[in-house]
Write a protein that holds these residues in place. Structure first.
Motif, mmCIF file in Angstrom:
data_model
loop_
_atom_site.group_PDB
_atom_site.id
_atom_site.type_symbol
_atom_site.label_atom_id
_atom_site.label_comp_id
_atom_site.label_asym_id
_atom_site.label_seq_id
_atom_site.Cartn_x
_atom_site.Cartn_y
_atom_site.Cartn_z
ATOM 1 N N ASP A 293 9.705 -0.937 -40.263
ATOM 2 C CA ASP A 293 10.195 -0.908 -41.645
ATOM 3 C C ASP A 293 10.866 -2.229 -42.020
ATOM 4 O O ASP A 293 10.681 -2.743 -43.131
ATOM 5 C CB ASP A 293 11.182 0.246 -41.839
ATOM 6 C CG ASP A 293 10.485 1.600 -41.895
ATOM 7 O OD1 ASP A 293 9.247 1.622 -42.070
ATOM 8 O OD2 ASP A 293 11.183 2.628 -41.759
ATOM 9 N N GLU A 294 11.657 -2.780 -41.107
ATOM 10 C CA GLU A 294 12.323 -4.060 -41.367
ATOM 11 C C GLU A 294 11.296 -5.180 -41.512
ATOM 12 O O GLU A 294 11.438 -6.068 -42.364
ATOM 13 C CB GLU A 294 13.297 -4.379 -40.230
ATOM 14 C CG GLU A 294 14.519 -3.473 -40.194
ATOM 15 C CD GLU A 294 15.348 -3.659 -38.938
ATOM 16 O OE1 GLU A 294 16.563 -3.362 -38.972
ATOM 17 O OE2 GLU A 294 14.786 -4.096 -37.906
ATOM 18 N N ALA A 295 10.265 -5.128 -40.671
ATOM 19 C CA ALA A 295 9.215 -6.149 -40.729
ATOM 20 C C ALA A 295 8.462 -6.081 -42.055
ATOM 21 O O ALA A 295 8.158 -7.114 -42.667
ATOM 22 C CB ALA A 295 8.251 -5.969 -39.559
ATOM 23 N N LEU A 296 8.170 -4.875 -42.515
ATOM 24 C CA LEU A 296 7.469 -4.716 -43.792
ATOM 25 C C LEU A 296 8.325 -5.210 -44.954
ATOM 26 O O LEU A 296 7.821 -5.829 -45.897
ATOM 27 C CB LEU A 296 7.088 -3.250 -44.005
ATOM 28 C CG LEU A 296 5.968 -2.702 -43.111
ATOM 29 C CD1 LEU A 296 5.818 -1.205 -43.319
ATOM 30 C CD2 LEU A 296 4.651 -3.419 -43.387
ATOM 31 N N SER B 63 -0.738 -4.065 -44.026
ATOM 32 C CA SER B 63 0.570 -4.701 -43.829
ATOM 33 C C SER B 63 1.154 -4.331 -42.473
ATOM 34 O O SER B 63 1.697 -5.186 -41.759
ATOM 35 C CB SER B 63 1.528 -4.283 -44.948
ATOM 36 O OG SER B 63 1.034 -4.673 -46.210
ATOM 37 N N LYS B 64 1.028 -3.063 -42.110
ATOM 38 C CA LYS B 64 1.538 -2.618 -40.814
ATOM 39 C C LYS B 64 0.763 -3.269 -39.672
ATOM 40 O O LYS B 64 1.352 -3.662 -38.656
ATOM 41 C CB LYS B 64 1.455 -1.091 -40.712
ATOM 42 C CG LYS B 64 2.471 -0.361 -41.579
ATOM 43 C CD LYS B 64 2.353 1.151 -41.421
ATOM 44 C CE LYS B 64 3.414 1.867 -42.240
ATOM 45 N NZ LYS B 64 3.315 3.349 -42.109
ATOM 46 N N ASP B 65 -0.541 -3.385 -39.843
ATOM 47 C CA ASP B 65 -1.359 -4.034 -38.811
ATOM 48 C C ASP B 65 -0.965 -5.501 -38.646
ATOM 49 O O ASP B 65 -0.932 -6.025 -37.526
ATOM 50 C CB ASP B 65 -2.844 -3.940 -39.167
ATOM 51 C CG ASP B 65 -3.411 -2.538 -38.993
ATOM 52 O OD1 ASP B 65 -2.728 -1.701 -38.366
ATOM 53 O OD2 ASP B 65 -4.524 -2.282 -39.494
ATOM 54 N N LEU B 66 -0.653 -6.157 -39.765
ATOM 55 C CA LEU B 66 -0.297 -7.573 -39.715
ATOM 56 C C LEU B 66 1.019 -7.794 -38.979
ATOM 57 O O LEU B 66 1.104 -8.640 -38.082
ATOM 58 C CB LEU B 66 -0.207 -8.146 -41.131
ATOM 59 C CG LEU B 66 0.262 -9.600 -41.244
ATOM 60 C CD1 LEU B 66 -0.639 -10.536 -40.445
ATOM 61 C CD2 LEU B 66 0.308 -10.030 -42.706
ATOM 62 N N VAL B 67 2.056 -7.031 -39.337
ATOM 63 C CA VAL B 67 3.350 -7.243 -38.672
ATOM 64 C C VAL B 67 3.279 -6.848 -37.200
ATOM 65 O O VAL B 67 3.954 -7.451 -36.356
ATOM 66 C CB VAL B 67 4.497 -6.496 -39.400
ATOM 67 C CG1 VAL B 67 4.689 -7.056 -40.800
ATOM 68 C CG2 VAL B 67 4.265 -4.989 -39.444
ATOM 69 N N LYS B 68 2.444 -5.868 -36.889
ATOM 70 C CA LYS B 68 2.256 -5.496 -35.485
ATOM 71 C C LYS B 68 1.559 -6.623 -34.735
ATOM 72 O O LYS B 68 1.930 -6.966 -33.606
ATOM 73 C CB LYS B 68 1.443 -4.205 -35.388
ATOM 74 C CG LYS B 68 1.235 -3.725 -33.953
ATOM 75 C CD LYS B 68 0.440 -2.423 -33.922
ATOM 76 C CE LYS B 68 0.229 -1.954 -32.484
ATOM 77 N NZ LYS B 68 -0.553 -0.678 -32.440
#
Length: 205
Positions: free
Chosen positions: A4-7, A27-32
């Protein structure tokens, strides 16, 4: 850093923007993929913001993957051995690309010189004092204006800070910048130095 913080770092105010399920997944795939590393995510955010979000997240990922091997290969770093670092190096290079393409030599020199200072913030006063005691021909690695152009120096540092390429330290009359330790490490790999300590940007091979 949590997901959540990364997003939130990638897309400020993300919770109120009601992304589509597909955009949220991307977006989740990118921050991961970036290992939830704040600096790398912040550099991507700066890149997307600078492009006016004309470059979508999936397009960025595509460019990132194609660029990553090209970034790492010239200095012999094996991506599988240091995934998080190689991801940061790649986001750094993509964010730096506009400065390189524009031939922004002062920005490149400010970065390269910063790699060879310590971890403490690098004060503008260091550059100014050096120019006072060294003739122009003895300081080819320094930004080239003579006399010292404070406005241009500070504007250049600010433009680098906007892309999260440096961290700004400004308080009252003090103006300084610093580099993330991993960025310092990368720049030391990324540049060539000759015996006279004139630092030059290593071209792609």
């Amino acid at each position: 850093m949590t997901e959540d913080e990364a997003l939130e770092l990638l897309i400020p105010g993300v919770k109120s923007k009601k992304l589509s399920l597909e955009d949220e997944r991307k977006s989740k795939d990118l921050v991961k993929m970036l290992g939830y590393l704040p600096l790398a995510i912040d550099q991507v955010r700066g890149f997307l913001t600078e492009a006016g979000y004309a470059t979508s997240i999936d397009k960025y990922v595509d460019v990132f993957e194609k660029h990553k091997e090209k970034v790492i290969k010239p200095v012999g770093v094996v991506p599988n051995a240091m995934v998080q670092r190689s991801n940061l190096y790649t986001t750094f290079e993509l964010s730096l690309a506009p400065f390189v393409e524009a031939g922004n030599e002062p920005a490149l020199r400010i970065l390269m010189l910063g790699a060879f200072f310590g971890l403490a913030p690098i004060d503008e006063a260091i550059f100014l004092e050096y120019r006072k005691v060294q003739p122009a021909e003895a300081r080819p690695a320094m930004p080239a204006q003579d006399p010292w152009d404070q406005i241009r120096f500070r504007r250049t540092v600010l433009s680098l800070a906007e892309q999260s390429l440096v961290k700004l330290h400004s308080q009252q009359d003090r103006f300084a910048y610093s580099l993330h330790p991993m960025i310092r490490e990368w720049l030391r790999l990324r540049v060539d130095t000759n015996p006279r300590s004139v630092i030059t940007w290593r071209p792609w091979t």
